[in-house]
Design a protein around this motif. Structure first.
Motif, short mmCIF file in Angstrom:
data_model
loop_
_atom_site.label_atom_id
_atom_site.label_comp_id
_atom_site.label_asym_id
_atom_site.label_seq_id
_atom_site.Cartn_x
_atom_site.Cartn_y
_atom_site.Cartn_z
N ASP A 1 0.85 -1.29 -0.05
CA ASP A 1 -0.17 0.02 0.02
C ASP A 1 0.53 0.99 0.01
OD1 ASP A 1 0.42 0.38 2.95
OD2 ASP A 1 0.01 -1.11 3.25
N HIS A 2 0.37 2.28 -0.74
CA HIS A 2 1.24 3.65 -0.59
C HIS A 2 0.46 4.86 -0.28
CE1 HIS A 2 4.16 0.71 -2.88
NE2 HIS A 2 3.08 -0.02 -3.54
N ASP A 3 0.75 5.13 0.40
CA ASP A 3 -0.57 6.19 1.77
C ASP A 3 0.11 7.50 0.21
OD1 ASP A 3 -2.04 5.54 3.20
OD2 ASP A 3 -0.05 4.28 3.88
N ASP A 4 1.69 7.90 0.57
CA ASP A 4 2.46 9.51 0.25
C ASP A 4 2.89 9.07 -1.32
OD1 ASP A 4 5.41 8.80 1.26
OD2 ASP A 4 3.47 7.55 2.46
N ALA A 5 2.76 10.15 -2.20
CA ALA A 5 4.45 10.99 -2.97
C ALA A 5 3.93 12.23 -2.96
CB ALA A 5 3.37 10.07 -3.72
N ILE A 6 5.87 12.28 -3.38
CA ILE A 6 5.76 13.77 -2.84
C ILE A 6 6.85 14.40 -4.26
CG2 ILE A 6 6.42 13.10 -0.07
CD1 ILE A 6 9.44 12.39 -1.59
N PHE B 1 9.66 15.37 4.77
CA PHE B 1 7.96 15.87 3.98
C PHE B 1 6.95 16.11 4.28
CE2 PHE B 1 11.25 16.41 0.29
CZ PHE B 1 11.06 17.93 -0.26
N MET B 2 7.29 14.46 5.36
CA MET B 2 5.65 14.25 5.58
C MET B 2 5.53 15.00 6.84
SD MET B 2 4.54 11.60 3.66
CE MET B 2 5.68 12.39 2.07
N ILE B 3 7.26 15.08 8.03
CA ILE B 3 6.54 16.09 8.83
C ILE B 3 5.90 17.24 8.65
CG2 ILE B 3 7.90 17.36 10.79
CD1 ILE B 3 9.49 15.12 10.59
N SER C 1 -0.92 9.33 6.04
CA SER C 1 -1.27 7.86 6.13
C SER C 1 -2.35 7.76 6.56
CB SER C 1 -0.12 7.25 7.40
OG SER C 1 1.74 7.09 6.96
N PRO C 2 -3.68 8.27 6.24
CA PRO C 2 -4.97 7.50 6.20
C PRO C 2 -5.31 5.87 5.47
CG PRO C 2 -4.60 8.56 3.94
CD PRO C 2 -3.22 8.60 4.73
N ILE C 3 -4.52 5.07 5.16
CA ILE C 3 -4.70 3.98 4.22
C ILE C 3 -4.35 2.73 5.92
CG2 ILE C 3 -3.45 2.05 3.53
CD1 ILE C 3 -3.88 4.19 0.86
N ARG C 4 -3.44 3.38 6.79
CA ARG C 4 -3.04 2.50 7.97
C ARG C 4 -3.63 3.12 9.12
NH1 ARG C 4 2.60 3.67 9.92
NH2 ARG C 4 2.92 5.16 8.79
N ARG C 5 -4.04 4.41 9.13
CA ARG C 5 -4.17 5.20 10.33
C ARG C 5 -5.09 6.11 10.52
NH1 ARG C 5 2.10 6.94 10.75
NH2 ARG C 5 0.59 9.31 9.70
#
Length: 766
Positions: free
Chosen positions: A275-280, A451-453, A557-561
């Protein structure tokens, strides 16, 4: 005339089993009462009395209808059965059958309980009830008859037989030292991993097996142990799967979405990620800074408040990651497919646009719903190799350049910097341990992390600007009690911590930089880690001490949290990002529900609990895999580091590998060891030998138990010479020695003769 039972059933000695009785009832062409059943199986005297009790039990379990004159086998959901309450929603309890094994092998139905006022009080999550069920339209309802005994005392273990053939349950929890006699084996055999519960109110009654889980050393068994031990939901109800299939077919409309498919946004993830939640993405803005995009899977578009998927996701709280499997928060059709930002496919995304200043500060941000097409999914190792080998394209180069500015801003904040290694278990194709190693920390990991922070901070501040509810990620500063304990500990070897000053992460960082001796540095790092509070979710902001941030939320990370999903919904409301599309047949509202807005404290408390549950389950499973990998190396001497000291001995971990093991004080030789609680040391009365957290010494692996994850070390040849000097520290400050408790030491060793103390014996060769 009734059809006679098969030869095997008719000739079965003694009382027939439940399965045999059900087969007889099902194959007879006339109603079968107790008399007919007793006659068919040739039962007499006491056997008839026992049959009456068995039929009563079967009726209570819902296997038969309970009529004394003529029993009938029941199909689907039994009319009378044991239900387990899974959730409470708007004051109503919902449950599933405790034993669910229909021939269709479909997931269990969700049953609404119609409660009546009783002295026992309202039902709560986890309760077991005997209930009468009935169909109501397309669903099921049930009327509780009585509340049953709590099975929270259920225990996982392995069936063992002693020399007299008596069955014992050897627990797989290393905190449980005693085996229990098994009063009812059911269908379990020696060596089976089983779930058992007390057979009676008295401990002398032993336990009875309620579920056979199979081979405890088979592939995926270790994670299965953790799933059962911690009660992690791992089966989706059919209602949830149906809901997921329905929303997965929703057509993605671009009418109200920003079209970003022309931008080469990339996802950098673990090589085995599903699963890929994020991309930048980033590029220079022409003014010394960067324009950046953090694209996050738009889970809130598919998972609407109050839906079956939403209720299940909230109950789970997060995905749980084991070496051999993932227990996802969302059904796979969403988590690994429709919501996942897969390469080359159009996907719905919640996008954070940021403008990064030349010093790494985030000058502005905005949030939109967009359509993205990920140009490439790259593994961390591959991304790092392209940068190191100078074969990266402009997309990667720009990301690294923007990251250097973000890293510069992070260094100015001076967040807590503890170099804590993370173990990585690698399995082969058969599910066996191929390697256990410390996970390598690359710049590629730091790029994505920073980047996520930045996006998480932007989400929190954006919601604050709209006076919108925020699910904060909170890490409070250390409590005064923990700081006092840390000060006393540091004083024991000549270091000071002034409590009158403002305590910041940078203070701890400087403390660690001042320590040159590697052994002492490990001790200080362990002590600093123990002084920290545990992070949690909450609606009232208290900052994030570890990251040195005033406002912080989880958005990426809404797919896993589930916490991230709530933040997305709040952003939908705050910035008018609703995507109504009634023709798709899904609820129009994808923001926060009114109930959620007024109940954030309760929700955040629950998902904080599920996070801690997941962490404990993941840690336990890794411990079991490490013990399994070390089971063939018992007797070898390893370089270890002491991680904790107690009056009964000390714990040590293998350097570069992990796996905590005990060295009982009773194995340290003839010297008498005093325990200095303030200094966290064992001190030899005659030899003056000390054992302190952080000390590095050689130890022999004495035992490795894959089922509990427990290791036991011993001094090689009765010696325990430290292989790293203590540096030029002054000797430890002595306090009045505390009395040793020999009983504790003996207790930790266990009783060697009792079944259940499984040694390092791995799987038997055929």
């Amino acid at each position: 005339m009734a059809i006679k039972p098969t030869k095997d059933i008719r000739n079965a000695p003694g009382l027939p089993s439940r399965e045999q009785i059900l087969e007889f009832i099902q194959t007879t062409d006339k109603p079968a009462g107790k008399r007919e059943i007793a006659k068919a199986f040739g039962l007499k005297g006491q056997e008839k009395i026992n049959l009456k009790k068995l039929l009563k039990d079967m009726a209570e379990e819902g296997l038969i209808d309970g009529k004394r004159t003529a029993y009938h086998r029941m199909g689907g959901v039994p009319k009378v059965t044991v239900l387990k309450v899974m959730e409470i929603e708007d004051g109503e309890a919902f449950a599933i059958p405790e034993s669910w094994s229909p021939e269709s092998a479909t997931p269990p139905p969700r049953i609404r309980l119609i409660e009546r006022k009783s002295k026992g009080g309202a039902l709560k999550k986890g309760d077991r009830v005997l209930a009468r069920t009935e169909e109501a339209g397309r669903g099921w309802i049930a009327y509780p008859m009585k509340k049953l005994a709590d099975t929270s005392e259920s225990v996982l273990g392995v069936v063992e037989l002693d020399g007299r053939g008596k069955a014992w349950l050897a627990p797989v929890d290393k905190r449980v030292r005693q085996s229990s006699p098994i009063a009812d084996l059911a269908s379990a055999e020696e060596g089976n991993l089983v779930l058992a519960e007390p057979a009676g109110r008295s401990p002398r009654a032993g336990v009875r097996v309620v579920e056979v889980l199979g081979d405890p050393l088979a592939p995926k068994a270790f994670s299965l142990i953790a799933i059962h031990k911690y009660g992690i939901p791992n089966v989706f109800l059919q209602e949830v799967l149906n809901d997921a299939e329905k929303v997965s077919k929703v057509t993605l409309s671009d009418q109200k979405r920003e079209d970003l498919r022309h931008i080469p946004i990339i996802a950098i993830d673990p090589a085995d990620a599903r699963d890929h939640d994020d991309a930048i993405w980033a590029e220079p803005d022409g003014e010394g800074g960067f324009k950046a995009i953090v694209a996050i899977a738009d889970v809130s578009f598919y998972v609407r408040p109050g839906s079956a998927i939403d209720r299940e996701a909230r109950k789970r709280g997060n995905s749980v990651y084991f070496p051999d499997r993932v227990v996802p928060m969302l059904p796979e059709v969403l988590s690994a497919d429709v919501c996942s930002l897969r390469q080359g496919e159009d996907r719905a995304a919640m996008v954070c646009h940021m403008q990064i200043g030349k010093h790494g500060q985030i000058n502005s941000w905005r949030f939109t719903r967009a359509i993205v097409r990920i140009s490439e999914v790259i593994a961390y190792e591959e991304a790092q190799a392209r940068i190191d080998e100078e074969r990266a394209d402009d997309t990667l180069k720009n990301l690294w350049a923007a990251w250097k500015d973000l890293a510069s801003a992070r260094d100015k904040r001076d967040p807590l910097d503890l170099d804590l290694p993370e173990r990585r278990v690698v399995l082969d194709d058969q599910g066996r341990v191929a390697e256990v190693a410390v996970r390598e920390r690359l710049d590629a990991h730091r790029v994505v992390e920073d980047f996520m922070i930045a996006a998480n901070v932007a989400a929190a501040k954006a919601l604050e600007s709209k006076a919108s509810p925020v699910v904060y990620r909170i890490h409070e500063p250390p409590s005064r009690e923990k700081l006092v304990a840390l000060r006393d500990y540091l004083e024991s070897f000549g270091r000071k911590l002034a409590l009158g000053q403002v305590i910041t992460p940078g203070l701890f960082n400087r403390m660690l930089k001042d320590v040159s001796d590697s052994s002492e540095k490990a001790q200080v790092m362990e002590a600093v880690l123990r002084s920290q509070t545990q992070a949690y979710y909450g609606p009232a902001n208290a900052g994030h001490f570890g990251l040195a941030l005033g406002s912080y939320a989880h958005f990426t990370s809404p797919i896993r949290r589930y916490a991230d999903l709530l933040v997305h919904r709040a952003l939908v409301d705050a910035f008018g990002l609703e995507q109504p599309d009634p023709q798709n047949g899904i609820p129009a509202h994808s923001g926060l529900s009114d109930k959620d807005r007024g109940d954030l404290s309760k929700i955040t408390g629950a998902i904080s609990d599920t996070e801690r549950r997941a962490m404990a389950a993941e840690r336990d499973t890794v411990d079991r895999y490490v013990a399994a990998w070390l089971a063939s190396r018992v007797g070898e001497v390893f370089e270890t580091r002491i991680t904790g000291v107690q009056s009964f001995g000390f714990f040590a971990t293998i350097v570069g590998l992990g796996g905590d093991g005990l060295v009982p004080v009773s194995t340290l030789g003839s010297d008498y060891f005093h325990y200095d609680e303030a200094a966290q040391q064992l001190i030899g009365e005659k030899s003056r030998t000390t054992y302190s957290p952080g000390d590095v010494l050689e130890l022999r692996l004495g035992e490795a138990n894959p089922l509990t994850g427990a290791l036991k070390f011993e001094l090689p040849d009765g010696k325990g010479g430290k292989i790293e000097p203590r540096g030029n520290r002054p000797p430890p400050r002595r306090k009045k020695p505390t009395e040793m408790k020999d009983k504790a030491g003996k207790h930790m060793q266990g009783k060697r003769g009792r079944p259940g103390n499984i040694r390092h014996q791995g799987r038997k060769k055929k």
